[in-house]
Design an enzyme around this catalytic site. Structure first.
Site, mmCIF file in Angstrom:
data_model
loop_
_atom_site.group_PDB
_atom_site.id
_atom_site.type_symbol
_atom_site.label_atom_id
_atom_site.label_comp_id
_atom_site.label_asym_id
_atom_site.label_seq_id
_atom_site.Cartn_x
_atom_site.Cartn_y
_atom_site.Cartn_z
ATOM 1 N N TYR A 262 0.838 -1.208 0.000
ATOM 2 C CA TYR A 262 0.000 0.000 0.000
ATOM 3 C C TYR A 262 0.878 1.265 0.000
ATOM 4 O O TYR A 262 0.368 2.371 -0.114
ATOM 5 C CB TYR A 262 -0.950 0.030 1.218
ATOM 6 C CG TYR A 262 -1.901 -1.142 1.327
ATOM 7 C CD1 TYR A 262 -2.145 -1.973 0.237
ATOM 8 C CD2 TYR A 262 -2.544 -1.431 2.522
ATOM 9 C CE1 TYR A 262 -3.010 -3.057 0.348
ATOM 10 C CE2 TYR A 262 -3.421 -2.511 2.630
ATOM 11 C CZ TYR A 262 -3.639 -3.316 1.534
ATOM 12 O OH TYR A 262 -4.501 -4.378 1.660
ATOM 13 N N GLY B 290 -18.321 -2.525 -0.228
ATOM 14 C CA GLY B 290 -18.448 -2.699 -1.672
ATOM 15 C C GLY B 290 -17.396 -1.935 -2.449
ATOM 16 O O GLY B 290 -17.511 -1.746 -3.650
#
Ligand code: A2P
Length: 283
Positions: free
Chosen positions: A28, A193
């Site tokens: 990341y 989501g």
């Protein structure tokens, strides 16, 4: 991969809001900011190191057993911490070791690498024994891959957790049942989501947070669809790791412990399952 400084700020806001579990990874490219945020909050007296639960991840190019400990040590150096609370194998397949994190051949195809996941696991066990990781686990493993580790001759520690995509449109009923039976915690990524970034997200499924059922249930409790999606997983024993860089939404996503869903509502949300992933990880 985040704009410089934004992760530092987001983690500090999250800690102030009450978050203690921080999900990170070398890939990341912001572990230095996460470490700085944790250290600043410790220096402020807001938290102690033992209050924080930091999860780090072993990337695909570092699966050969001899690379595991040096890779974790590199993460600890970037974080400027002495240990991680959880270290997990990020994906059950390996790329060619080297400086390129996404090694590709001249045709643009990923260069994979033959490794033995069980040997990688033994190297993680050694990291736990050395005190560099308090617990060890996996991510994106299916049942067969979990069984391979658990049935390994001479297994010292079984995976404590398996981090996989999990939310009302992808509820993981079979894997969740298997993991429950074996006392493996499911940590659900993309619990909202995820974003609608077509470069890595399958947008063929509609946006989760627009779902009418989640929004209708939210109205009843004066909560948002996001809070209902998070509460649903927490209430069925799935750990959630929502991501936000927006202070208001960071706080909103923590306000899920002052209400509970009825059994009927839990069933209604379970029935939203589409068995379609947002994050397909086609590599
Ligand atoms: P932002 O950073 O602007 O808040 P996931 O956790 O499933 O990966 O989803 C992350 C995405 O969801 C990010 O795009 C994030 O954007 C957005 N998001 C996070 N919290 C909320 C919320 N409470 N309501 C709406 N969108 C949210």
């Amino acid at each position: 991969q985040t704009p410089k400084g934004s992760c530092l700020e987001a983690v500090k806001i999250a800690i102030d809001a009450g978050y203690r579990h921080i999900d990170g990874a070398f890939v990341y490219f912001n572990e230095h900011e996460v470490g700085q945020a944790i250290r600043e909050k410790i220096a402020e007296g807001k938290i102690k190191r033992e209050d924080i639960f930091y999860c780090g991840k072993l990337w695909n190019t570092c699966h050969p057993p001899e690379l595991v400990r040096p890779t974790l040590e590199k993460t600890l150096k970037i974080l400027q911490l002495d240990y991680v609370d959880l270290y997990i194998i990020e994906l059950p397949m390996a790329f060619k070791p080297g400086d390129a994190l996404y090694p590709k051949d001249e045709n643009g195809k990923f260069i994979y690498h033959e490794t033995d996941l069980c040997a990688t696991w033994e190297a993680l066990e050694a990291c736990k024994d050395a005190g560099l990781a308090k617990s060890i686990g996996v991510s994106n493993f299916n049942r067969r891959q979990l069984e391979m580790i658990m049935n390994k001759p001479g297994l010292k520690y079984k995976p404590v957790s398996n981090q996989v995509e999990c939310h009302p449109y992808f509820t993981q009923p079979k894997l969740l049942e298997f993991c429950r039976q074996h006392d493996i915690v499911i940590v659900g990524y993309s619990p909202l989501g995820t974003s609608r970034d077509e470069s890595w997200v399958n947008v063929s499924s509609p946006p989760l947070l627009k779902d009418p059922v989640l929004n209708a249930i939210g109205k009843k409790y004066n909560k948002t669809a996001a809070q209902i999606a998070l509460r649903f997983n927490v209430q069925r024993g799935v750990v959630v790791i929502p991501k936000s860089f927006n202070p208001q939404r960071i706080r909103e996503n923590f306000q899920i412990f002052d209400f509970s869903l009825t059994e009927k509502e839990m069933k209604e949300i379970e029935a939203l399952n589409k068995n379609v992933r947002y994050v397909e990880l086609l590599m």
